[in-house]
Every structure is written in structure tokens, then in C-alpha cells.
Motif scaffolding. Sequence first.
Motif: not given
Length: 121
Positions: A49-74
Motif C-alpha cells: 500500500y505504501g507504493d501506491v500513489g493514486r487509485l481510480f476507477r475506469r469505466v470502459v463502454s463496449v458496444p454489444a449486440r444483444l438479443c433485443c438490439g444493440r447496447g453497451e456494456l460498461n
Amino acid sequence: MRFTPLVSPAADPDELAGEFKSAREIGPVRLGERRLFFRKGMRQYYIPYGDVGRLFRRVVSVPARLCCGRGELNLEHLVICGKDDRELAQIQLPDARAARFLMEQLRTVAPHAEFGRPVQN
């Protein structure tokens, strides 16, 4: 089990194994007493933990074809940066709830680290 350090020199394997065994597991991440462990492929990495300088979340949106049409997965990721703000790891997490819970836990074990992505010029 073989552990690979991200930043600092390797620690005692017996000490690492004991801490890993008692660590709290959240998806591919384990929060130990003094180190954060995560798996990537067939390897287990760790960073004190002492070697960690910064932490953050990154959300990547991926386009996807679903059964009911198109959408995005985060896809939720935890990004770990060193003290020089260089990215050390990007770890995919199961969902947003796990990501929020993990960030709360990391605030308690690594209070010195900055939380939030670095400012881009």
C-alpha cells in the motif's frame, strides 16, 4: 503459489502466502493487511500500500449486440498508479457495486494515496 512484485523488491514468500490466505477477496483483487494482491492470467501480483500513489476507477463502454438490439456494456476497472503517477495496473472488476466497495476499502487501508484520475493538460 508464486507472487510477482509490481514495484518494490520481492518479499518473503512465506509471509506473502500467509497474508494472501487471510486477505479479503473482491473479484480478482485481494486486500491484505499490508499489500494489495491481484491475479492476471496465471500470475499473482502484489503491491504494498505504501507504493501506491493514486487509485481510480475506469469505466470502459463496449458496444454489444444483444438479443433485443444493440447496447453497451460498461466494464469497470481499478487503475493503480505509482508515486510518479505512472499506471502500474488496470484490473477488471466484476461490476460497479464491487468497484465502489473496493474503493471504500482502499480508502481505509491506503489513506495516503490520491483517489481520482490525474488531471490531463
